[in-house]
Design an enzyme around this catalytic site. Structure first.
Site, PDB file in Angstrom:
ATOM      1  CG  ASP A 415      -2.280   0.602   0.935  1.00 54.41           C
ATOM      2  OD1 ASP A 415      -2.407   1.330  -0.066  1.00 54.41           O
ATOM      3  OD2 ASP A 415      -3.229   0.344   1.703  1.00 54.41           O
ATOM      4  CD  GLU A 418      -0.040   6.978  -2.751  1.00 57.30           C
ATOM      5  OE1 GLU A 418      -0.848   6.271  -3.369  1.00 57.30           O
ATOM      6  OE2 GLU A 418       0.313   6.719  -1.575  1.00 57.30           O
ATOM      7  CG  ASP A 481     -16.835  12.801  -5.369  1.00 57.72           C
ATOM      8  OD1 ASP A 481     -15.597  12.757  -5.514  1.00 57.72           O
ATOM      9  OD2 ASP A 481     -17.386  13.274  -4.355  1.00 57.72           O
TER      10      ASP A 481
END
Length: 661
Positions: A415, A418, A481
């Protein structure tokens, strides 16, 4: 001002003075393509011309006022003036493909000198930033593809909104993939070099334009005194041709592909259904339910199995004998067990935090602080492992290798990754122009070594990795969204920036606000059917027998087409072609196909048109040119120029799909 024009030809370019403006023309010898640079005094612009028709224009960011002049360079020309110097160079000149680059070198900024203990403000006369604005062609209905993964994932992307968006991997707006590549329906692509500190603007104040700005500002390295800004423009025969040229020259292709077992049989994750409430009993009960209802596949143990976050050690209160548990899971029919892993260590995770900090394994900022946060910590109560350090990657790999051996787990789900999870203004073991993206690329490159059962969720110029790239978490919504429709648009976005090995997120979404109802669950499953893998957490038996029966139908349909999915994986490895392209891929000049965002292809033979609208029991389907057999009825549709099938009946047990003959 000029009633007649003067023409001056110097090798690569032509100079014209006409009607109060100056024009320079950059010519390709082996095609009809040419680049016309026009100085209007108040702005500088270049246009891409094919067969005497303008197919793209870009406004060049320069200083104010005054005409520029051009001088010859080895492969093009250099434009000087307005406080700027811009080099435009021909890079490829072929009959079917042209490519040129736009470069600004040594862009400088203000900085503070502390020589002899006296602070001095140094001002360079070079420009400190530059911005080129790409006309998105709204007036001529040009469609754009590629770009970055986003929470609100439009496709085509000309309707996306960005406001001074730093083009790095980050948690904000789900931007786990941010490749600097954009492609349009005219067969033009733009690829910005990775070392430019890039920001993009695309919003109502700049309607119809996407502005690419290079500026030394956070989250990039703000201490380096200068940088280059360079991008490449490719001109293909059409969008498909241009994209394949970009794959060949910039994006690359996977070096391998995921294991067939991850494709044929579902992945069953504990996350969405149980969140952190997992233990040996819960996992065993979940597994037995799966088997009892006639399913099997991969079981994935997600969040909260550790003693504490970052220990990489099983919590014996929850999992007293993990090896015994994995042995039982293998025995009852699960051919692989995977485990959720993250790159963080929380401060309260002792002695693991202190030991790793003492070894220098964490990211630090300029004040030597490791403090950061993630979704499983309080503010400034965690640290982020720095994978740009070889010793950290080696240490992490050794721990996880030992964990596989001792636990009986087969592989890992990795996971995060970033760059935004690090401390503000962190320091990397990297050159200035690699900041901050090297953190992401080094992390995913390091963990991908665990083999063909691995999944990652972030990437930066890592299209060559042979592992699944998972879509970032989707919400249990019907809207654009981050809801069900974005399952398709995100699939298309990832494929069209060079990531064809896509793992869709969990069927039904993550249920953060509400769990999926039966309709959403089944429509989500259908949308997944012709994608590379099926990933469950919510289960059909929480609804009724009809849900179980329909789920078996589409799990079996997916398994039936697994050989073709694997064939497309191998094709991606050989050529870099997308596994799930948009439907215009087989009709690149079809303007209707270019705009369809709720259908997709598997390879070039299967067209899937899932229902992604609540309460809908029919939908319109667009078929590009070809002979198509209805996968449900066997009816054949023969169209030479594309065809709409209006009100295709699609009750809850039907997925509209077609097979190209």
């Amino acid at each position: 001002m000029w009633n007649n024009f003067i023409v001056l030809t110097v090798l690569f370019y032509t100079l014209r003075f006409i009607d109060g403006k100056t024009q320079f023309e950059l010519n390709f010898e082996r095609s009809t393509n040419r680049i016309v640079i026009t100085d209007y005094y108040y702005k500088l612009e270049y246009s891409v011309i094919r067969d005497d028709r303008e197919i793209q224009s870009v406004t060049l960011g320069t200083g104010p006022g005054g005409f520029v002049k051009a001088t010859k360079s080895p492969h093009g020309l250099i434009l000087s003036g307005r406080g700027d110097e811009i080099e435009m160079s021909i890079e490829v000149d072929e009959s079917g493909y042209s490519q040129f680059s736009v470069t600004r070198r040594n862009i400088r900024q203000l900085f503070i000198s502390n020589l002899d203990g006296i602070k001095r403000l140094i001002l360079f006369h070079h420009r400190t930033s530059t911005e080129d604005c790409v006309d998105l062609g709204n007036a001529t209905k040009v469609n754009w593809f590629g770009g970055n993964q986003q929470r609100h994932q439009y496709y085509p992307i000309q309707n996306m909104t960005h406001k001074h968006n730093s083009y790095v991997t980050k948690a904000v707006q789900n931007q786990a993939i941010a490749e600097r590549y954009w492609l349009n329906s005219n067969g033009i692509f733009i690829r910005v070099d990775n070392d430019a500190p890039l920001f993009i603007d695309q919003h109502n104040e700049n309607e119809g334009f996407m502005c690419l700005q290079a500026k030394r500002a956070l989250p990039y390295d703000i201490y380096h005194r200068s940088f280059d800004f360079k991008y490449h423009v490719g001109i293909g025969l059409n969008a498909r041709d241009a994209h394949m040229q970009a794959v060949k020259r910039f994006l690359g292709k996977p070096s391998g592909h995921p294991d067939e077992k991850m494709v044929e049989q579902p992945i069953w994750s504990t996350w969405a259904r149980y969140k952190r409430d997992v233990n040996e009993g819960v996992v065993m009960e979940f597994a037995q339910e799966i088997i009892n209802n006639g399913f099997t596949g991969q079981l994935e143990l997600d969040d909260d199995w550790e003693i504490c976050y970052g220990s990489l050690t099983f919590n014996k209160q929850k999992f007293p004998d993990i090896k015994d548990l994995t042995d039982k899971l293998h025995t009852i029919g699960f051919n692989r067990i995977t485990l959720w892993i993250h790159p963080f260590v929380n401060k309260n995770c002792e002695p693991y935090y202190t030991n790793a900090k003492r070894k220098g394994h964490f990211l630090t900022n300029r004040q030597n602080s490791t403090d950061t946060s993630w979704w499983n910590s309080e503010k400034n109560e965690a640290a982020y492992l720095d994978f740009t350090k070889t010793e950290v990657s080696k240490w992490f790999h050794q721990h996880l290798t030992q964990l596989l051996a001792s636990s009986g787990v087969d592989s890992y789900k990795f996971d995060a990754g970033e760059s935004s999870w690090g401390p503000v203004d962190f320091i990397l073991n990297a050159t200035s122009n690699e900041y901050p993206m090297k953190l992401t690329s080094d992390y995913v490159r390091s963990v991908s070594r665990f083999g063909s059962l691995v999944e990652i969720r972030s990437g930066s110029a890592t299209q060559d990795l042979p592992v699944f790239v998972r879509m970032i978490d989707k919400d249990t919504e019907w809207s654009l969204d981050n809801g069900l429709p974005t399952l398709i648009t995100t699939l298309l976005e990832l494929n069209m920036v060079g990531y064809p090995l896509v793992l869709p997120d969990m069927i039904g979404g993550n249920g953060y606000n509400v769990e999926p109802d039966k309709e959403m669950f089944l429509r989500w499953l259908q949308a997944n059917t012709f994608m590379p893998s099926l990933q469950f957490s919510y289960v059909p038996w929480q609804y009724d027998q009809e849900a179980i029966d329909i789920s078996h139908t589409f799990v079996n349909l997916h398994a039936q087409y697994t050989p073709y999915i694997m064939e497309r994986f191998k094709q991606a490895v050989m050529t870099g072609e997308p596994v799930n392209p948009p439907i215009w891929w087989i009709a690149p000049k079809d303007p209707i196909a270019q705009e369809v965002n709720d259908e997709f292809l598997l390879g070039e033979l299967i067209l899937a048109a899932p229902v992604v609208t609540q309460d809908a029991v029919k939908r319109d389907v667009y078929l590009p040119a070809g002979i198509w057999e209805d996968g449900n009825t066997g009816e054949v549709h023969n169209t030479e120029s594309g065809k709409w099938i209006r009100d295709y009946p699609a009750p809850l047990n039907i997925l509209p799909y077609f097979i190209k003959k």
